[in-house]
Design a protein around this motif. Structure first.
Motif, PDB file in Angstrom:
ATOM      1  N   ALA A 288       0.826  -1.215   0.000  1.00 13.41           N
ATOM      2  CA  ALA A 288       0.000   0.000   0.000  1.00 13.41           C
ATOM      3  C   ALA A 288       0.855   1.257   0.000  1.00 13.41           C
ATOM      4  N   ASP A 289       2.010   1.199   0.675  1.00 15.58           N
ATOM      5  CA  ASP A 289       2.915   2.348   0.737  1.00 15.58           C
ATOM      6  C   ASP A 289       3.794   2.471  -0.504  1.00 15.58           C
ATOM      7  N   GLY A 290       3.742   1.476  -1.372  1.00 21.19           N
ATOM      8  CA  GLY A 290       4.566   1.512  -2.579  1.00 21.19           C
ATOM      9  C   GLY A 290       5.999   1.067  -2.351  1.00 21.19           C
ATOM     10  N   ILE A 291       6.263   0.405  -1.227  1.00 17.93           N
ATOM     11  CA  ILE A 291       7.607  -0.065  -0.894  1.00 17.93           C
ATOM     12  C   ILE A 291       7.914  -1.373  -1.627  1.00 17.93           C
ATOM     13  N   LEU A 292       6.895  -2.196  -1.800  1.00 18.64           N
ATOM     14  CA  LEU A 292       7.075  -3.429  -2.551  1.00 18.64           C
ATOM     15  C   LEU A 292       5.925  -3.623  -3.522  1.00 18.64           C
ATOM     16  N   SER A 293       6.189  -4.473  -4.506  1.00 18.17           N
ATOM     17  CA  SER A 293       5.164  -4.793  -5.500  1.00 18.17           C
ATOM     18  C   SER A 293       4.777  -6.256  -5.348  1.00 18.17           C
ATOM     19  N   ARG A 294       3.575  -6.543  -5.757  1.00 18.67           N
ATOM     20  CA  ARG A 294       3.039  -7.902  -5.706  1.00 18.67           C
ATOM     21  C   ARG A 294       2.630  -8.269  -7.120  1.00 18.67           C
ATOM     22  N   LYS A 295       3.201  -9.359  -7.635  1.00 20.03           N
ATOM     23  CA  LYS A 295       2.875  -9.788  -8.991  1.00 20.03           C
ATOM     24  C   LYS A 295       2.275 -11.182  -8.926  1.00 20.03           C
ATOM     25  N   MET A 296       1.061 -11.292  -9.477  1.00 24.11           N
ATOM     26  CA  MET A 296       0.362 -12.573  -9.480  1.00 24.11           C
ATOM     27  C   MET A 296       0.429 -13.157 -10.886  1.00 24.11           C
ATOM     28  N   TYR A 297       0.828 -14.415 -10.965  1.00 16.46           N
ATOM     29  CA  TYR A 297       0.927 -15.115 -12.239  1.00 16.46           C
ATOM     30  C   TYR A 297      -0.309 -15.981 -12.428  1.00 16.46           C
ATOM     31  N   ASN A 298      -0.803 -16.014 -13.635  1.00 18.81           N
ATOM     32  CA  ASN A 298      -2.006 -16.789 -13.955  1.00 18.81           C
ATOM     33  C   ASN A 298      -1.607 -18.245 -14.210  1.00 18.81           C
ATOM     34  N   GLU A 299      -1.326 -18.930 -13.121  1.00 24.25           N
ATOM     35  CA  GLU A 299      -0.915 -20.328 -13.163  1.00 24.25           C
ATOM     36  C   GLU A 299      -1.737 -21.127 -12.168  1.00 24.25           C
ATOM     37  N   ILE A 300      -1.654 -22.436 -12.301  1.00 26.56           N
ATOM     38  CA  ILE A 300      -2.301 -23.310 -11.324  1.00 26.56           C
ATOM     39  C   ILE A 300      -1.223 -24.201 -10.741  1.00 26.56           C
ATOM     40  N   PRO A 301      -0.981 -24.152  -9.438  1.00 21.98           N
ATOM     41  CA  PRO A 301      -1.585 -23.225  -8.486  1.00 21.98           C
ATOM     42  C   PRO A 301      -1.073 -21.801  -8.730  1.00 21.98           C
ATOM     43  N   PRO A 302      -1.835 -20.815  -8.265  1.00 21.72           N
ATOM     44  CA  PRO A 302      -1.427 -19.424  -8.477  1.00 21.72           C
ATOM     45  C   PRO A 302      -0.069 -19.143  -7.830  1.00 21.72           C
ATOM     46  N   ARG A 303       0.727 -18.340  -8.509  1.00 27.12           N
ATOM     47  CA  ARG A 303       2.040 -17.954  -7.993  1.00 27.12           C
ATOM     48  C   ARG A 303       2.043 -16.448  -7.801  1.00 27.12           C
ATOM     49  N   VAL A 304       2.470 -16.026  -6.630  1.00 29.08           N
ATOM     50  CA  VAL A 304       2.565 -14.601  -6.308  1.00 29.08           C
ATOM     51  C   VAL A 304       3.990 -14.315  -5.870  1.00 29.08           C
ATOM     52  N   GLU A 305       4.567 -13.250  -6.419  1.00 28.14           N
ATOM     53  CA  GLU A 305       5.921 -12.859  -6.054  1.00 28.14           C
ATOM     54  C   GLU A 305       5.936 -11.418  -5.572  1.00 28.14           C
ATOM     55  N   TYR A 306       6.814 -11.167  -4.617  1.00 26.55           N
ATOM     56  CA  TYR A 306       6.976  -9.832  -4.048  1.00 26.55           C
ATOM     57  C   TYR A 306       8.377  -9.335  -4.369  1.00 26.55           C
ATOM     58  N   ALA A 307       8.484  -8.042  -4.642  1.00 23.21           N
ATOM     59  CA  ALA A 307       9.774  -7.432  -4.948  1.00 23.21           C
ATOM     60  C   ALA A 307       9.768  -5.991  -4.451  1.00 23.21           C
ATOM     61  N   LEU A 308      10.958  -5.477  -4.177  1.00 20.26           N
ATOM     62  CA  LEU A 308      11.059  -4.067  -3.800  1.00 20.26           C
ATOM     63  C   LEU A 308      10.805  -3.195  -5.022  1.00 20.26           C
ATOM     64  N   THR A 309      10.095  -2.116  -4.821  1.00 24.62           N
ATOM     65  CA  THR A 309       9.901  -1.113  -5.859  1.00 24.62           C
ATOM     66  C   THR A 309      11.109  -0.168  -5.826  1.00 24.62           C
ATOM     67  N   GLN A 310      11.106   0.824  -6.694  1.00 25.98           N
ATOM     68  CA  GLN A 310      12.170   1.833  -6.668  1.00 25.98           C
ATOM     69  C   GLN A 310      12.203   2.527  -5.306  1.00 25.98           C
ATOM     70  N   LEU A 311      11.030   2.823  -4.770  1.00 25.23           N
ATOM     71  CA  LEU A 311      10.943   3.453  -3.451  1.00 25.23           C
ATOM     72  C   LEU A 311      11.547   2.546  -2.382  1.00 25.23           C
ATOM     73  N   GLY A 312      11.257   1.260  -2.463  1.00 25.71           N
ATOM     74  CA  GLY A 312      11.829   0.291  -1.530  1.00 25.71           C
ATOM     75  C   GLY A 312      13.335   0.188  -1.669  1.00 25.71           C
ATOM     76  N   GLN A 313      13.832   0.249  -2.916  1.00 29.63           N
ATOM     77  CA  GLN A 313      15.275   0.215  -3.151  1.00 29.63           C
ATOM     78  C   GLN A 313      15.955   1.443  -2.540  1.00 29.63           C
ATOM     79  N   GLU A 314      15.284   2.593  -2.608  1.00 28.99           N
ATOM     80  CA  GLU A 314      15.829   3.818  -2.014  1.00 28.99           C
ATOM     81  C   GLU A 314      15.873   3.729  -0.490  1.00 28.99           C
ATOM     82  N   LEU A 315      14.913   3.002   0.084  1.00 31.57           N
ATOM     83  CA  LEU A 315      14.849   2.844   1.539  1.00 31.57           C
ATOM     84  C   LEU A 315      15.871   1.825   2.042  1.00 31.57           C
TER      85      LEU A 315
END
Length: 118
Positions: free
Chosen positions: A62-89
């Motif tokens: 919600a703060d834009g520190i990390l991103s959440r990417k959901m892949y359309n797979e079975i079972p569903p796969r979700v990955e988290y990564a730092l955003t640019q803002l998170g990299q700066e922090l």
């Protein structure tokens, strides 16, 4: 609508989110990799409940520190990564972690002295 504390003290608003122990550790962990799945983060942290991990990840997203990417797979796969803002922090978080490690013994001694005197 902003909560009263946000308008009265914007620093408190930011630190409430990124300053928790779990947020700091998650940001540090994600800083070591391109992305991670929920269970990988959970295993790396070890002693966090799924509910707390979910809540912390959502707050950081919600703060834009990390991103959440959901892949359309079975079972569903979700990955988290730092955003640019998170990299700066990240360097600031790592400085705090380093300071904590360098001063842990002094802090332990001070706590013990405090407990003995109170």
């Amino acid at each position: 609508m902003k909560r009263r504390t946000e308008s009265a003290c914007p620093v408190r608003s930011v630190l409430n989110s990124v300053g928790s122990k779990w947020s700091i550790l998650i940001i540090d962990i994600l800083g070591n990799t391109e992305s991670m799945r929920f269970n990988e983060i959970n295993k790396t942290l070890g002693d966090i409940s799924q509910k707390m991990l979910t809540s912390t990840l959502r707050s950081l997203e919600a703060d834009g520190i990390l991103s959440r990417k959901m892949y359309n797979e079975i079972p569903p796969r979700v990955e988290y990564a730092l955003t640019q803002l998170g990299q700066e922090l990240l360097p600031h978080i790592r400085n705090l972690i380093g300071w904590s490690q360098q001063n842990l013994e002094s802090i332990k001694k001070n706590r013990l002295l405090f407990e003995q005197n109170h």
